[in-house]
Design a protein around this motif. Sequence first.
Motif, PDB file in Angstrom:
ATOM      1  N   GLY A  15       0.759  -1.156  -0.056  1.00 26.01           N
ATOM      2  CA  GLY A  15      -0.119  -0.099   0.109  1.00 26.01           C
ATOM      3  C   GLY A  15       0.796   1.382  -0.052  1.00 26.01           C
ATOM      4  N   LEU A  16       1.977   1.248   0.683  1.00 23.37           N
ATOM      5  CA  LEU A  16       2.626   2.444   0.978  1.00 23.37           C
ATOM      6  C   LEU A  16       3.452   2.490  -0.540  1.00 23.37           C
ATOM      7  CD1 LEU A  16       4.269   4.267   2.333  1.00 23.37           C
ATOM      8  CD2 LEU A  16       6.234   2.848   3.011  1.00 23.37           C
ATOM      9  N   ARG A  17       3.925   1.525  -1.376  1.00 20.67           N
ATOM     10  CA  ARG A  17       4.538   1.741  -2.459  1.00 20.67           C
ATOM     11  C   ARG A  17       3.390   2.106  -3.373  1.00 20.67           C
ATOM     12  NH1 ARG A  17       7.081  -4.141  -4.118  1.00 20.67           N
ATOM     13  NH2 ARG A  17       5.213  -4.566  -3.110  1.00 20.67           N
ATOM     14  N   ALA A  18       2.307   1.864  -3.447  1.00 23.99           N
ATOM     15  CA  ALA A  18       1.285   2.472  -4.180  1.00 23.99           C
ATOM     16  C   ALA A  18       0.923   3.688  -4.113  1.00 23.99           C
ATOM     17  CB  ALA A  18      -0.048   1.491  -4.086  1.00 23.99           C
ATOM     18  N   LEU A  19       0.991   4.186  -2.722  1.00 23.56           N
ATOM     19  CA  LEU A  19       0.666   5.568  -2.474  1.00 23.56           C
ATOM     20  C   LEU A  19       2.122   6.430  -2.990  1.00 23.56           C
ATOM     21  CD1 LEU A  19      -0.618   7.778  -0.877  1.00 23.56           C
ATOM     22  CD2 LEU A  19       0.830   7.137   1.323  1.00 23.56           C
ATOM     23  N   LEU A  20       3.376   5.840  -2.874  1.00 21.51           N
ATOM     24  CA  LEU A  20       4.487   6.722  -3.274  1.00 21.51           C
ATOM     25  C   LEU A  20       4.299   6.937  -4.883  1.00 21.51           C
ATOM     26  CD1 LEU A  20       6.891   5.100  -0.816  1.00 21.51           C
ATOM     27  CD2 LEU A  20       6.143   7.469  -0.908  1.00 21.51           C
ATOM     28  N   VAL A  21       4.217   5.735  -5.374  1.00 17.88           N
ATOM     29  CA  VAL A  21       3.922   5.865  -7.094  1.00 17.88           C
ATOM     30  C   VAL A  21       2.775   6.759  -7.256  1.00 17.88           C
ATOM     31  CG1 VAL A  21       3.642   4.336  -9.010  1.00 17.88           C
ATOM     32  CG2 VAL A  21       5.273   3.494  -7.264  1.00 17.88           C
ATOM     33  N   LEU A  22       1.542   6.494  -6.870  1.00 11.92           N
ATOM     34  CA  LEU A  22       0.589   7.438  -7.566  1.00 11.92           C
ATOM     35  C   LEU A  22       0.910   9.062  -7.083  1.00 11.92           C
ATOM     36  CD1 LEU A  22      -2.317   5.141  -6.392  1.00 11.92           C
ATOM     37  CD2 LEU A  22      -1.543   5.670  -8.728  1.00 11.92           C
ATOM     38  N   THR A  23       1.477   9.021  -5.688  1.00 10.60           N
ATOM     39  CA  THR A  23       1.571  10.588  -5.549  1.00 10.60           C
ATOM     40  C   THR A  23       2.603  11.257  -6.429  1.00 10.60           C
ATOM     41  OG1 THR A  23       1.506  10.088  -3.311  1.00 10.60           O
ATOM     42  CG2 THR A  23       2.875  12.063  -3.950  1.00 10.60           C
ATOM     43  N   VAL A  24       3.815  10.324  -7.007  1.00 10.92           N
ATOM     44  CA  VAL A  24       4.658  10.820  -8.065  1.00 10.92           C
ATOM     45  C   VAL A  24       4.139  10.977  -9.236  1.00 10.92           C
ATOM     46  CG1 VAL A  24       6.868  10.452  -9.153  1.00 10.92           C
ATOM     47  CG2 VAL A  24       6.622   9.894  -6.745  1.00 10.92           C
TER      48      VAL A  24
END
Length: 222
Positions: A15-24
Motif C-alpha cells: 500500500g505504501l509503494r502504491a501511495l508513493l508511486v501514485l503520488t509521484v
Amino acid sequence: MNNSVGNTARLLWAGLRALLVLTVVCGVIYPLAVTGVAQGIFPDKANGSEISSNGKVVGSELIGQRYDLPLKKGQETAAPDLKWFQPRPSNGLGTNSVNTQYKLILSGATNRSGDNKELIDWVTAAKAAVVKDNSVPGHPVNPADVPADAVTSSGSGLDPAISPAYAQLQVRRVAERNHLDAAQVEKLVEQHTDGRILGFVGEPRVNVLQLNIALKQLVNGA
C-alpha cells in the motif's frame, strides 16, 4: 502468528509503494506534463489570459473590471467614471478588500427570480442611470434602446464583455467626456468587437478592458 504479521507487513508495504508511486505520477509527473504542454501550445491562456498595457499587466481578458470614481465621504457605492466605457452591473455576492477592481469573492449570479421586487428595483434603477449617464446634448437615449446587459449582471458576475449594442450606446458620452469625435470612438468599438466563436457559437461581444486601453491610447495620442 508470524505469518499473520508477515502478511500484514507485506500489505502495508504494498500500500505504501502504491501511495508513493501514485503520488509521484499524479502529484508530480502529470501536473508537470500538463503544465509543460499548456505552456508550449497556448502559453497566453495557461498564464491567465493576461492583458498588458505599457509593459504592465493590468488585468485578464476573462475577468471584468469596474471603472469608478474614488469613493467620496458618506458614499456606500462609488459613482462610475463616465470617461470610460462601463461594464455590466456587478451585483456580487460579497466584498474583498484585496480585489478593488471587482469587489466579488465568489463567482455566481444573484439568483433572483424575474418577478423578484429587489431585482425589478435594481433593473429599473440601472436603466434610469444608463439613460441619464449616456444622454448628451442633442442625443438623448431612448429607454427602449437600453440593452439587457446594461442593466443585468451576468451568470458569473465577472463578465469582462458587453454587447456591441451597449458599447455603441456609450459612444457619444465617452467621446464628449474625452473631447473626441464620436466617429473616432465608434470606430474604436468596431475594431474591438469580436464575432461569434467559429461563426455560430455565442454572441458578438466587446471586451471592456481592451476597449478602454485602446481608448486611453487614443486620448493620449489625440
